[in-house]
Design a protein around this motif. Structure first.
Motif, PDB file in Angstrom:
ATOM      1  N   SER A   9       0.798  -1.298   0.037  1.00  0.00           N
ATOM      2  CA  SER A   9       0.001   0.108   0.276  1.00  0.00           C
ATOM      3  C   SER A   9       0.775   1.288  -0.149  1.00  0.00           C
ATOM      4  N   GLY A  10       2.221   1.213  -0.133  1.00  0.00           N
ATOM      5  CA  GLY A  10       3.254   2.288  -0.019  1.00  0.00           C
ATOM      6  C   GLY A  10       4.359   1.849   0.761  1.00  0.00           C
ATOM      7  N   VAL A  11       4.739   2.831   1.702  1.00  0.00           N
ATOM      8  CA  VAL A  11       6.244   2.435   2.253  1.00  0.00           C
ATOM      9  C   VAL A  11       6.112   1.485   3.354  1.00  0.00           C
ATOM     10  N   HIS A  12       4.705   1.321   3.747  1.00  0.00           N
ATOM     11  CA  HIS A  12       4.460   0.571   4.931  1.00  0.00           C
ATOM     12  C   HIS A  12       5.290   1.072   6.225  1.00  0.00           C
ATOM     13  N   SER A  13       6.063   0.089   6.898  1.00  0.00           N
ATOM     14  CA  SER A  13       6.442   0.665   8.059  1.00  0.00           C
ATOM     15  C   SER A  13       8.087   0.365   8.361  1.00  0.00           C
ATOM     16  N   ASN A  14       8.895   0.549   6.962  1.00  0.00           N
ATOM     17  CA  ASN A  14      10.130   0.219   7.230  1.00  0.00           C
ATOM     18  C   ASN A  14      11.007   1.401   6.470  1.00  0.00           C
ATOM     19  N   GLY A  15      11.989   1.627   6.707  1.00  0.00           N
ATOM     20  CA  GLY A  15      12.999   2.653   6.054  1.00  0.00           C
ATOM     21  C   GLY A  15      12.632   4.081   6.298  1.00  0.00           C
ATOM     22  N   PHE A  16      11.942   4.458   7.601  1.00  0.00           N
ATOM     23  CA  PHE A  16      11.525   5.876   7.624  1.00  0.00           C
ATOM     24  C   PHE A  16      12.389   6.729   8.201  1.00  0.00           C
ATOM     25  N   SER A  17      13.769   6.088   8.623  1.00  0.00           N
ATOM     26  CA  SER A  17      14.579   6.860   9.102  1.00  0.00           C
ATOM     27  C   SER A  17      15.369   7.502   8.075  1.00  0.00           C
ATOM     28  N   LEU A  18      15.360   6.887   6.654  1.00  0.00           N
ATOM     29  CA  LEU A  18      15.857   7.392   5.684  1.00  0.00           C
ATOM     30  C   LEU A  18      14.707   8.290   4.905  1.00  0.00           C
ATOM     31  N   VAL A  19      13.521   8.074   5.113  1.00  0.00           N
ATOM     32  CA  VAL A  19      12.305   8.576   4.699  1.00  0.00           C
ATOM     33  C   VAL A  19      12.576  10.076   5.277  1.00  0.00           C
ATOM     34  N   ARG A  20      12.469  10.097   6.506  1.00  0.00           N
ATOM     35  CA  ARG A  20      12.578  11.398   7.150  1.00  0.00           C
ATOM     36  C   ARG A  20      13.874  12.386   6.983  1.00  0.00           C
ATOM     37  N   LYS A  21      14.763  11.452   6.692  1.00  0.00           N
ATOM     38  CA  LYS A  21      16.263  12.332   6.499  1.00  0.00           C
ATOM     39  C   LYS A  21      16.080  12.840   4.926  1.00  0.00           C
ATOM     40  N   ILE A  22      15.449  12.145   4.035  1.00  0.00           N
ATOM     41  CA  ILE A  22      15.359  12.591   2.596  1.00  0.00           C
ATOM     42  C   ILE A  22      14.359  13.861   2.522  1.00  0.00           C
ATOM     43  N   PHE A  23      13.435  13.916   3.311  1.00  0.00           N
ATOM     44  CA  PHE A  23      12.350  14.966   3.276  1.00  0.00           C
ATOM     45  C   PHE A  23      12.470  16.021   4.463  1.00  0.00           C
ATOM     46  N   ARG A  24      13.258  15.581   5.347  1.00  0.00           N
ATOM     47  CA  ARG A  24      13.516  16.691   6.596  1.00  0.00           C
ATOM     48  C   ARG A  24      11.874  16.991   6.986  1.00  0.00           C
TER      49      ARG A  24
END
Length: 345
Positions: free
Chosen positions: A188-203
């Motif tokens: 359904s999308g990013v699910h619940s993994n990789g959000f440390s990188l997601v948060r870094k990319i989008f600040r």
């Protein structure tokens, strides 16, 4: 609990009466998850569940535990708390079904800086919705108010799911052979993994999460907070008619870490990248962050939340069953000889 109150404890930052209020608010949500095996209500020291052994000759219990990870920080920023509970159940229940087990019951744990009953109830409502989707009962949990460890507007959510499988029906990845098909179940999308990188990319902050993006057709926050898909019902339907040779829940580590866990040594999965139907968020992440494709597939699910290995002669039937049960499943590759684990072609 009418006589239970402590002014001294409240002065230290822990309001036990707020805890009682939260329990009352979550009762109706927990009731939604009740299944025939549940023998206890909330408030006891342990959740009771009676096993139904019908059709199971050698019962084996299977348990999985996980949390929402740093995705939960988006719930803080958006002040929306009714979806992360679904993620928590999904992360556990999707793991349990990878060996062929049926989820039975779930327990959750919420640690927080300040007990705000309405927020706790919203969080548990999400857990209850996840349990309904997974077909399991929420039979217990714990809420702990810990000022000093968490900020007042922060909390963490952890869960544990227990399922059951007949010992003779536990899926055995060692049976996978070259030529077997690898089926994809869309995420359904990013699910619940990789959000440390997601948060870094989008600040990320609340303002950025509220921005509408044409590429996504929604706000960034709505897209990223989309709950993890729960695959229990379609996979259980598949197991009634087809015996997979391996199932992988595509979580942290992406394709490269998880798909090999459903294969024996000496076998790899050759994935047809052109077959993968990835939601737009992954292209936005890759371009915005300048992330190499190899790292994307080694961090995110890239549009595939679960992969299933079946014999080539069972592939069409398996896809048909999965689609009949609500999943737009498709064949994305095959098993080949080799130790590379995953080969993108």
């Amino acid at each position: 609990m009418q006589n239970s109150a402590s002014a001294a404890y409240k002065a230290a930052g822990v309001d036990i009466t707020a805890g009682y209020e939260a329990v009352e608010l979550m009762r109706e949500h927990i009731a939604r998850t009740r299944t025939p095996g549940v023998l206890s209500g909330i408030g006891g020291f342990g959740g009771l569940f009676e096993l139904d052994m019908a059709g199971i000759e050698k019962p084996v219990l299977v348990s999985g535990t996980d949390s929402v990870g740093t995705k939960i920080m988006l719930a803080f920023m958006m002040d929306r708390h009714d979806t992360v509970g679904i993620d928590c159940v999904a992360m556990c229940a999707n793991d349990v079904i990878c060996c062929g087990a049926k989820p039975l019951f779930f327990l959750d744990y919420i640690g927080m800086g300040k007990n705000i009953p309405e927020r706790v109830a919203a969080t548990v409502a999400g857990v209850a919705e996840g349990c309904v989707q997974a077909g399991c009962a929420l039979i217990g949990g714990e809420c702990a108010e810990m000022p000093g460890l968490y900020k007042p507007d922060e909390y963490d959510l952890v869960g544990c799911c227990t399922g059951i499988v007949d010992k003779d029906k536990i899926l055995d990845s060692s049976t996978a052979k070259a030529g077997d098909a690898v089926i994809a179940l869309p995420s359904s999308g990013v699910h619940s993994n990789g959000f440390s990188l997601v948060r870094k990319i989008f600040r990320l902050d609340a303002k950025k999460l509220a921005l509408y993006t044409d590429d996504l057709g929604a706000t960034l926050g709505e897209t990223l907070l989309t709950p993890t898909k729960i695959y229990v019902r379609p996979v259980l339907a598949l197991l009634e008619q087809v015996r997979p040779r391996g199932i992988a829940h595509i979580t942290g580590g992406g394709f490269y870490e998880n798909i090999p866990r459903s294969l024996p040594k000496g076998k790899s999965a050759r994935i047809d990248e052109s077959a993968i139907e990835a939601p737009p968020i992954f292209d936005v992440l890759m371009k915005t962050g300048g992330i190499p494709k190899r790292d994307m597939y080694n961090t995110f699910n890239m549009g595939v939340g679960m992969s299933i290995v079946v014999a080539s002669e069972d592939a069409d039937r398996a896809v048909e069953i999965l689609r009949a049960n609500g999943e737009e499943a498709y064949v994305m590759g095959e098993v080949v000889e080799g130790e590379d684990g995953v080969i993108l072609a």
